[in-house]
Design an enzyme around this catalytic site. Sequence first.
Site, PDB file in Angstrom:
ATOM      1  N   PRO A 102       0.823  -1.211   0.000  1.00 59.42           N
ATOM      2  CA  PRO A 102       0.000   0.000   0.000  1.00 59.42           C
ATOM      3  C   PRO A 102       0.855   1.259   0.000  1.00 59.42           C
ATOM      4  O   PRO A 102       1.838   1.343   0.748  1.00 59.42           O
ATOM      5  CB  PRO A 102      -0.791  -0.116   1.313  1.00 59.42           C
ATOM      6  N   PRO A 103       0.531   2.242  -0.834  1.00 52.45           N
ATOM      7  CA  PRO A 103       1.250   3.517  -0.797  1.00 52.45           C
ATOM      8  C   PRO A 103       1.111   4.160   0.576  1.00 52.45           C
ATOM      9  O   PRO A 103       0.042   4.126   1.192  1.00 52.45           O
ATOM     10  CB  PRO A 103       0.545   4.360  -1.870  1.00 52.45           C
ATOM     11  N   CYS A 104       2.190   4.710   1.072  1.00 50.68           N
ATOM     12  CA  CYS A 104       2.188   5.383   2.369  1.00 50.68           C
ATOM     13  C   CYS A 104       2.796   6.758   2.152  1.00 50.68           C
ATOM     14  O   CYS A 104       4.003   6.903   2.035  1.00 50.68           O
ATOM     15  CB  CYS A 104       3.000   4.573   3.377  1.00 50.68           C
ATOM     16  N   GLN A 105       1.966   7.778   2.075  1.00 50.29           N
ATOM     17  CA  GLN A 105       2.417   9.084   1.617  1.00 50.29           C
ATOM     18  C   GLN A 105       2.983   9.967   2.715  1.00 50.29           C
ATOM     19  O   GLN A 105       3.749  10.878   2.446  1.00 50.29           O
ATOM     20  CB  GLN A 105       1.252   9.810   0.926  1.00 50.29           C
TER      21      GLN A 105
END
Length: 457
Positions: A102-105
């Site tokens: 999952p992208p973790c910004q």
Amino acid sequence: MQLALPLLGLEAGIDSAAGGQLPLARAPRVLDLFAGAGGLSQGFQQAGFEIVGASDIDPDACATYKLNFPEAEVVCDDIRLPEVHERLVKVGRGVDVVVGGPPCQAFSQVRNHSRIIDDPRNSLYREFVKMVGEIEPLAFVMENVPGMAQMGVLEQVKEDLELEGAYKVSARVLDAADFGVPQTRKRLIFVGVRSDLNAVPPLLSGSAATSYLSLVRLSKGKYAIEGRRDEQRAALLLEMLDDPDEVKVVTVDQAISDLRHLKAGRREEAMAVSEMKEAESAYQRLMRKELADKVWNVSVPRINTDTVTRLKAIPAGGNHRDLTEALTARYISGEKWGPSTNSGKLGRAHFYAYRRLHPRMWAWTLNTKADSAYHYRSPRALSVREFARLQSFPDHFVFTTDSRRGSLPGRIDGGQAHSRYRQVGNAVPPLLAEAIAQKVLPLVQATDHEEEKSHAG
């Protein structure tokens, strides 16, 4: 388009933890979240897992995934939508392992008392944690950027993933080049095992070649591979690196030399296997293992005169620093292309483009653009297939795009060609994923056999 059968049980460059395991009545099942083109899925499939479902929001990546995993249920939509979340929970019911990146910004510092799972920008990460909590798989694997470990949030993430003690979690930064991938690519890997299994999450270790060998610049135009730290260990690893029959550490040349005849501007996307050069390394034979009659993604971008001139002046392994002053002019031949610069010289953005691979070393980390690495012998960019080889995707894996044209929800602008490079560049290398899967497999199998014995009793 007919695809060959998937690879199973390939060497991943490390000792398998699955030795002596009992056969299962069924293959353990996997759900892949934020799957992209399917690098994690490919690696787990190679290790003997069954891929039952996947999700992503990018329709082009979903098209590639569906093509290569036709038996899996692919949900191409925003996982944050309640109806999409519920659908994925149903798809994932009963799976043994959940995987995803999952992208973790946003990285919130622990000292700021703001947890990253509560940051609105990290809603996709939160969805992964929620999905694991609802599906309750035997194990999960989450990959992310290594920067997460450097920003003081590693313990936060482990605590989130432990789900109040439901899982035991280990975390480690791994470099794909240490697992037989001809490219250095560091990823932070979290492996969680359900606490009621009374098992310890596995810790992975590969060849450690990236710790002992490096490509160094001796002077303008001169590069060499040098050992460091332990001379004896470095010498042994360098010998392994030079061996074309070794798959634990692999060079660029060993990965793509059989595709050296591809020409800049080639438009054909497919090529008959009979047109390929004979395999010149164990790695190339491994990549071709399940190849049918054609190999796809062999078109090559066109290249302008100025770029050819500069590349001819850059040695293998070199970059813009090896150019003469004259060759740093924005335009050399008078042919105007791309944005100009106020200085009349190459700009900072160009410096990242003028880099040639070194044949006797693994590649640096590829990004999502075709000009992130140029061929070490010919003055040209790489084909998507060569990108895929450097990422350890087998040759039967085909990258494609959604047949619909124009703007689509989740699609990133740039066109079909860019999408394919982006899909490869964003992927988890399958051989790294397979190495992880081989460590998870015996834990899942042990649980399955315990359940079988319980039912039999």
